[in-house]
Write a protein that holds these residues in place. Structure first.
Motif, PDB file in Angstrom:
ATOM      1  N   CYS A 225       9.995   4.395   5.425  1.00 16.47           N
ATOM      2  CA  CYS A 225       9.678   3.033   5.881  1.00 16.47           C
ATOM      3  C   CYS A 225      10.520   1.999   5.138  1.00 16.47           C
ATOM      4  CB  CYS A 225       8.193   2.745   5.699  1.00 16.47           C
ATOM      5  SG  CYS A 225       7.154   3.717   6.810  1.00 16.47           S
TER       6      CYS A 225
ATOM      7  N   VAL B 183       0.851  -1.184   0.000  1.00 17.57           N
ATOM      8  CA  VAL B 183       0.000   0.000   0.000  1.00 17.57           C
ATOM      9  C   VAL B 183       0.896   1.247   0.000  1.00 17.57           C
ATOM     10  CG1 VAL B 183      -0.319   0.317   2.497  1.00 17.57           C
ATOM     11  CG2 VAL B 183      -2.186   0.824   0.946  1.00 17.57           C
ATOM     12  N   CYS B 184       2.139   1.061   0.415  1.00 18.77           N
ATOM     13  CA  CYS B 184       3.098   2.173   0.416  1.00 18.77           C
ATOM     14  C   CYS B 184       3.188   2.793  -0.978  1.00 18.77           C
ATOM     15  CB  CYS B 184       4.476   1.680   0.832  1.00 18.77           C
ATOM     16  SG  CYS B 184       4.474   0.419   2.118  1.00 18.77           S
TER      17      CYS B 184
ATOM     18  N   THR C   8       4.062  -2.224   4.154  1.00 19.29           N
ATOM     19  CA  THR C   8       2.743  -2.798   4.430  1.00 19.29           C
ATOM     20  C   THR C   8       2.275  -3.548   3.195  1.00 19.29           C
ATOM     21  OG1 THR C   8       2.168  -1.120   6.042  1.00 19.29           O
ATOM     22  CG2 THR C   8       0.340  -2.249   4.998  1.00 19.29           C
TER      23      THR C   8
ATOM     24  N   ASN D 257       5.356   8.335   3.368  1.00 21.37           N
ATOM     25  CA  ASN D 257       6.429   7.765   4.200  1.00 21.37           C
ATOM     26  C   ASN D 257       7.168   6.634   3.513  1.00 21.37           C
ATOM     27  OD1 ASN D 257       5.614   9.432   6.374  1.00 21.37           O
ATOM     28  ND2 ASN D 257       3.938   8.008   6.761  1.00 21.37           N
ATOM     29  N   HIS D 258       6.830   6.398   2.268  1.00 19.27           N
ATOM     30  CA  HIS D 258       7.385   5.316   1.470  1.00 19.27           C
ATOM     31  C   HIS D 258       8.907   5.201   1.617  1.00 19.27           C
ATOM     32  CE1 HIS D 258       7.639   3.937  -3.042  1.00 19.27           C
ATOM     33  NE2 HIS D 258       8.258   3.116  -2.244  1.00 19.27           N
TER      34      HIS D 258
ATOM     35  N   CYS E  48       1.973   6.571  -0.459  1.00 15.85           N
ATOM     36  CA  CYS E  48       2.188   7.016   0.925  1.00 15.85           C
ATOM     37  C   CYS E  48       3.414   7.934   1.009  1.00 15.85           C
ATOM     38  CB  CYS E  48       2.371   5.804   1.838  1.00 15.85           C
ATOM     39  SG  CYS E  48       2.659   6.306   3.539  1.00 15.85           S
TER      40      CYS E  48
ATOM     41  N   SER F 211      -0.316   2.492   9.249  1.00 22.11           N
ATOM     42  CA  SER F 211       0.748   1.536   9.541  1.00 22.11           C
ATOM     43  C   SER F 211       2.069   2.215   9.884  1.00 22.11           C
ATOM     44  CB  SER F 211       0.943   0.636   8.326  1.00 22.11           C
ATOM     45  OG  SER F 211       1.012   1.420   7.157  1.00 22.11           O
ATOM     46  N   TYR F 212       2.057   3.539   9.977  1.00 25.07           N
ATOM     47  CA  TYR F 212       3.317   4.262  10.227  1.00 25.07           C
ATOM     48  C   TYR F 212       3.797   3.965  11.648  1.00 25.07           C
ATOM     49  CZ  TYR F 212       6.521   8.302  10.193  1.00 25.07           C
ATOM     50  OH  TYR F 212       7.616   9.124  10.243  1.00 25.07           O
TER      51      TYR F 212
HETATM   52  S1  SF4 Z   1       3.378   4.443   6.633  1.00 23.66           S
HETATM   53 FE1  SF4 Z   1       5.122   3.251   5.886  1.00 23.66          FE
HETATM   54  S2  SF4 Z   1       4.462   1.114   5.957  1.00 23.66           S
HETATM   55 FE2  SF4 Z   1       2.604   2.394   6.105  1.00 23.66          FE
HETATM   56  S3  SF4 Z   1       1.867   2.567   3.988  1.00 23.66           S
HETATM   57 FE3  SF4 Z   1       3.180   4.337   4.420  1.00 23.66          FE
HETATM   58  S4  SF4 Z   1       5.209   3.683   3.676  1.00 23.66           S
HETATM   59 FE4  SF4 Z   1       3.998   1.834   3.901  1.00 23.66          FE
END
Ligand code: SF4
Length: 294
Positions: A56, A44-45, A63, A52-53, A50, A285-286
Motif C-alpha cells: 500500500c 493503522v498500517c 490508512t 500489506n504495509h 498490517c 482498507s485494502y
Molecule cells: S491494507 Fe493497506 S491501507 Fe489498509 S491498513 Fe493495511 S497497509 Fe494500510
C-alpha cells in the motif's frame, strides 16, 4: 530427554505460500514514510502491523489512524498498543488533510483507536477530520472505519454530520467467538452501530463491515454473520485471513485457502452485498478505492 517447558508458547505455524509477501523498499515507499513522519501522523498500517504495509505505501496509499496510537481496549487480535491515551491534538485534522492532499488520494480511509476515555468516544474529532480533509480535497471519497462508540446515538450522529461516503465498522468475527476475540465490544452492539448509521444518515450512505477468518469459526457461523450484516443493511463486505501479530495474541486456528475465500465472496454477493473483497490478504482498507460510488 529435555523437559518440556510449559511456560513457552507453542511455535507459530509456518505461513502457507499464498500468505508470503516480499518486502520491497522503493522510492515511493520512502516518500510515504517521510511524509507521514513530517506530519507526525499515525497509520493503522504500522500500528496494527498490517501485512500489506509495503504494497500500500509503495502505491502511495495509507490508512490514517487519528486520536493517537494508544487504544483504551485490548482486543485479542489487534497489535495496536493498549495504554492510557494522550490528549487529542487539535491540529491533527488539518495534518491528515494536508497528507491526503500531498499524497493525491482520491479515496481516503480514516480510522481511530477506541477512545473510551472521551465522553463522545472521539466522534467530534472524526467529524473535524472529515471536514478538514474535504475542504482541502474537494471530490475525494471519504471512508471512515469507526470504533463502536458504545453505540451512542449522539456520537454516531456527530460522525454522520460530516457526511462520509462510507461508514465502516467491523464485526471482526462470528457471534460465538466475539467475547474471546474482542474487548468490551459486543456482536449485537456492532450490528446496532451499522444499523443506526443507515437510519440516522441524512443522505444515502454506504455501510461496510469486515470479518477475519481463521479464528475457529465454522462456515455455518460465518454465513449467519453475513446474514446478520445484510439484515442491518450493510452494503460492503471484506473477508480476510487473521494473522497472529505477536505470540501474545490469539493463535491462528486455520489458514483459509484462496479457493474458500472465493467461494465465501460469491456467497456474500448472492446475499446482496453490493461490493465484496474476499481473499487471504484483504483488510478493511485494502484496495478500498476499488469500490466506486454509484
Ligand atoms: S491494507 Fe493497506 S491501507 Fe489498509 S491498513 Fe493495511 S497497509 Fe494500510
Amino acid at each position: 530427554m529435555a523437559a518440556l517447558n510449559l511456560a513457552e508458547p507453542p511455535p507459530r505455524p509456518r505461513l502457507p505460500e499464498w500468505l508470503r509477501i516480499r518486502l520491497p523498499t522503493t522510492e515511493s515507499f520512502a516518500r510515504t514514510r517521510s511524509l507521514l513522519d513530517e506530519l507526525k501522523l499515525h497509520t493503522v498500517c504500522e500500528s496494527a502491523r498490517c501485512p500489506n504495509h509495503f504494497e500500500c505505501w509503495t502505491k502511495g496509499t495509507a490508512t490514517f489512524m487519528i486520536a493517537g496510537d494508544r487504544c483504551t481496549r485490548a482486543c485479542g487480535f489487534c497489535a495496536v498498543t493498549t495504554a492510557k491515551p494522550f490528549a487529542l491534538e487539535a491540529d491533527e485534522p488539518q495534518r491528515v488533510a494536508e497528507a491526503t492532499h500531498r499524497m493525491r488520494l482520491k479515496h481516503v480511509v480514516i480510522t481511530a483507536v477506541a477512545r473510551d476515555d472521551l465522553k463522545d468516544g472521539g466522534a467530534e474529532h472524526f467529524r473535524r477530520t472529515i471536514e478538514a480533509v474535504r475542504a482541502l480535497n474537494p471530490g475525494i471519497v471519504l471512508e471512515v472505519l469507526v470504533p463502536d462508540f458504545n453505540d451512542s446515538d449522539p456520537a454516531i450522529n456527530a460522525v454522520l454530520l460530516a457526511k462520509p461516503h462510507i461508514f465502516n465498522h467491523n464485526l471482526e468475527t462470528v457471534r460465538r467467538l466475539t467475547p474471546s476475540v474482542r474487548s468490551r465490544a459486543t456482536y449485537d452492539r456492532s450490528l446496532s452501530v451499522l444499523q443506526k448509521a443507515k437510519a440516522l444518515a441524512v443522505d444515502a450512505i454506504h455501510t461496510k463491515s469486515g470479518i477475519m477468518l481463521g479464528l475457529g469459526e465454522t462456515e455455518v457461523e460465518l454465513f449467519e454473520a453475513l446474514q446478520d450484516l445484510r439484515r442491518v443493511g450493510c452494503d460492503i463486505l471484506t473477508l480476510g485471513q487473521y494473522l497472529q501479530p505477536t505470540l501474545k495474541h490469539l493463535p491462528v486456528k486455520e489458514f483459509v485457502t484462496p479457493e474458500k475465500f472465493q467461494k465465501y465472496g460469491e456467497r456474500a454477493r448472492e446475499m446482496g452485498f453490493v461490493h465484496v473483497a474476499s481473499g487471504p490478504m484483504v483488510r478493511s482498507s485494502y484496495h478500498a478505492d476499488e469500490f466506486h460510488l454509484p
